[in-house]
Motif scaffolding. Structure first.
Motif, short mmCIF file in Angstrom:
data_model
loop_
_atom_site.label_atom_id
_atom_site.label_comp_id
_atom_site.label_asym_id
_atom_site.label_seq_id
_atom_site.Cartn_x
_atom_site.Cartn_y
_atom_site.Cartn_z
N ALA A 175 98.79 92.12 -38.28
CA ALA A 175 98.50 91.29 -39.46
C ALA A 175 97.56 92.05 -40.39
CB ALA A 175 97.90 89.96 -39.06
N ARG A 176 97.86 93.32 -40.62
CA ARG A 176 96.94 94.15 -41.39
C ARG A 176 97.37 94.23 -42.87
NH1 ARG A 176 95.03 99.10 -38.11
NH2 ARG A 176 93.89 97.44 -37.04
N SER A 177 97.32 93.08 -43.50
CA SER A 177 97.50 92.98 -44.95
C SER A 177 96.72 91.76 -45.40
CB SER A 177 98.97 92.84 -45.33
OG SER A 177 99.47 91.57 -44.95
N ARG A 178 96.39 91.70 -46.68
CA ARG A 178 95.65 90.54 -47.17
C ARG A 178 96.42 89.25 -46.91
NH1 ARG A 178 92.30 91.50 -52.73
NH2 ARG A 178 91.55 93.60 -52.33
N ARG A 179 97.71 89.25 -47.25
CA ARG A 179 98.50 88.04 -47.09
C ARG A 179 98.55 87.60 -45.63
NH1 ARG A 179 104.38 87.71 -49.77
NH2 ARG A 179 103.01 87.63 -51.60
N ALA A 180 98.77 88.56 -44.73
CA ALA A 180 98.90 88.21 -43.31
C ALA A 180 97.57 87.71 -42.74
CB ALA A 180 99.40 89.40 -42.52
N LEU A 181 96.48 88.38 -43.10
CA LEU A 181 95.19 87.98 -42.55
C LEU A 181 94.77 86.61 -43.09
CD1 LEU A 181 92.86 88.73 -40.72
CD2 LEU A 181 91.82 90.01 -42.60
N ILE A 182 94.94 86.40 -44.39
CA ILE A 182 94.60 85.09 -44.96
C ILE A 182 95.50 84.01 -44.37
CG2 ILE A 182 94.62 83.74 -47.09
CD1 ILE A 182 93.70 86.32 -48.54
N GLY A 183 96.77 84.35 -44.12
CA GLY A 183 97.67 83.39 -43.48
C GLY A 183 97.19 83.00 -42.09
N ARG A 184 96.68 83.95 -41.34
CA ARG A 184 96.15 83.62 -40.01
C ARG A 184 94.91 82.74 -40.10
NH1 ARG A 184 96.77 88.50 -35.60
NH2 ARG A 184 99.05 88.69 -35.69
N TRP A 185 94.05 83.02 -41.09
CA TRP A 185 92.88 82.15 -41.28
C TRP A 185 93.31 80.73 -41.64
CZ3 TRP A 185 90.18 86.57 -44.24
CH2 TRP A 185 89.29 87.23 -43.38
N ALA A 186 94.38 80.61 -42.44
CA ALA A 186 94.88 79.28 -42.77
C ALA A 186 95.32 78.54 -41.52
CB ALA A 186 96.02 79.39 -43.77
N LEU A 187 95.99 79.24 -40.61
CA LEU A 187 96.38 78.62 -39.35
C LEU A 187 95.16 78.22 -38.53
CD1 LEU A 187 99.34 80.93 -38.23
CD2 LEU A 187 99.50 78.57 -39.09
N ASP A 188 94.12 79.04 -38.60
CA ASP A 188 92.91 78.75 -37.82
C ASP A 188 92.25 77.45 -38.26
OD1 ASP A 188 90.95 79.72 -35.80
OD2 ASP A 188 89.59 79.77 -37.53
N LEU A 189 92.41 77.09 -39.52
CA LEU A 189 91.82 75.84 -40.01
C LEU A 189 92.30 74.62 -39.23
CD1 LEU A 189 91.99 76.41 -43.88
CD2 LEU A 189 89.97 76.59 -42.40
N PHE A 190 93.52 74.71 -38.70
CA PHE A 190 94.10 73.57 -37.99
C PHE A 190 93.55 73.42 -36.57
CE2 PHE A 190 97.25 74.51 -41.26
CZ PHE A 190 97.47 73.24 -41.79
N VAL A 191 92.89 74.46 -36.05
CA VAL A 191 92.38 74.40 -34.67
C VAL A 191 90.86 74.52 -34.59
CG1 VAL A 191 94.50 75.13 -33.52
CG2 VAL A 191 92.94 76.87 -34.42
N GLU A 192 90.19 74.64 -35.74
CA GLU A 192 88.74 74.69 -35.75
C GLU A 192 88.15 73.28 -35.77
OE1 GLU A 192 86.75 77.09 -35.28
OE2 GLU A 192 87.84 78.94 -35.79
N GLN A 193 86.88 73.19 -35.39
CA GLN A 193 86.16 71.93 -35.44
C GLN A 193 85.78 71.63 -36.90
OE1 GLN A 193 85.62 69.84 -32.85
NE2 GLN A 193 86.86 71.25 -31.62
N PRO A 194 86.13 70.46 -37.42
CA PRO A 194 85.90 70.18 -38.85
C PRO A 194 84.44 70.13 -39.26
CG PRO A 194 86.69 68.21 -37.69
CD PRO A 194 86.84 69.35 -36.75
N TRP A 195 83.51 69.93 -38.32
CA TRP A 195 82.10 69.85 -38.69
C TRP A 195 81.54 71.17 -39.23
CZ3 TRP A 195 79.20 73.37 -36.09
CH2 TRP A 195 79.60 73.76 -34.81
#
Length: 260
Positions: free
Chosen positions: A133-153
């Motif tokens: 995932a070594r591109s801006r689009r790929a890395l930002i996409g993975r962070w977007a996925l991470d939002l769904f599994v992080e603690q909202p606080w």
């Protein structure tokens, strides 16, 4: 409420006021916790507080982030590593455990290669950037996925950190991250690292962390139910893993106190 053992400090390095929170702890090897590319010392404090009962802990803000000075351009991995080396020299901390999270793991790996004399131990927590995932689009996409599994606080802390850094600096640092082939540094680390991560992390997934451990001769520890921000949501478990790793590192006596 008990008084926090952590104290604020500003140290000017290469013309940049560099903020850190630090505590002397009970003695032993100091641990320097290095944050990622959109954040600051704040989100690392759950691990810092849990670790401070066993080791001196120092949590700096990289230039451009948190309470540190704001250079007019975004530092790349090498510039951040050189800055931290100068900062550690000014503080008189010649041997520490360098513990970096996410982009901070890239900085720590480069620092350990540039200045192996500083690295008594190395912790790579959720290291970026996975070659898959070594591109801006790929890395930002993975962070977007991470939002769904992080603690909202965590959201208010992270929003404050991004506001401090400014979105342009965050995006520029993403570019520096994906242009950095971390594996070149990983193969030259002076000591085998602890590779720490969450079981649910889509940014630095288990497969990539296993590759990092294999190429460095390090040990991988996975924290159940945690995502990318493992050092925020699982501070106690992260601190336990770091303390256990440091018991396997040859003991070194701190040459200087962490407190000013």
């Amino acid at each position: 409420m008990p008084r926090s053992p952590f104290r604020h400090r500003w140290t000017t390095v290469h013309g940049v006021p560099t903020h850190d929170l630090h505590t002397a702890g009970p003695g032993g090897l100091p641990v320097v916790l290095v944050h990622g590319l959109a954040v600051s010392h704040r989100y690392l404090m759950p691990t810092a507080r849990a670790l401070a009962t066993r080791h001196p802990v120092v949590v700096p803000d990289l230039p451009g982030f948190g309470r540190s000075g704001k250079p007019r351009f975004a530092y790349d991995v090498s510039r951040h590593a050189e800055h931290l080396a100068g900062w550690l020299d000014v503080l008189g901390l010649p041997r520490v455990c360098l513990a970096g999270h996410s982009f901070g793991a890239e900085v720590v790996a480069r620092l350990a290669v540039l200045r192996p004399d500083l690295a008594a131990g190395i912790v790579l927590a959720a290291p970026t950037a996975d070659p898959a995932a070594r591109s801006r689009r790929a890395l930002i996409g993975r962070w977007a996925l991470d939002l769904f599994v992080e603690q909202p606080w965590q959201a208010p802390v992270l929003a404050r950190d991004v506001a401090d850094a400014k979105p342009w600096r965050v995006l520029a640092t993403v570019g520096h991250s994906v242009r950095n082939a971390i594996e070149r540094d990983l193969r030259r680390l002076p000591v085998p690292p602890l590779v720490l991560g969450g079981a649910l992390d889509p940014v630095a997934p288990l497969r990539w962390r296993a590759e990092v451990a294999a190429m460095t001769g390090g040990v991988a520890v996975t924290v159940p139910h945690a995502a990318h921000n493992v050092m925020t949501t699982s501070g106690r478990r992260s601190a336990d893993a770091i303390a256990a790793y440091l018991r396997t590192v040859a003991p070194v006596r701190a040459a200087a106190a962490v407190s000013p």
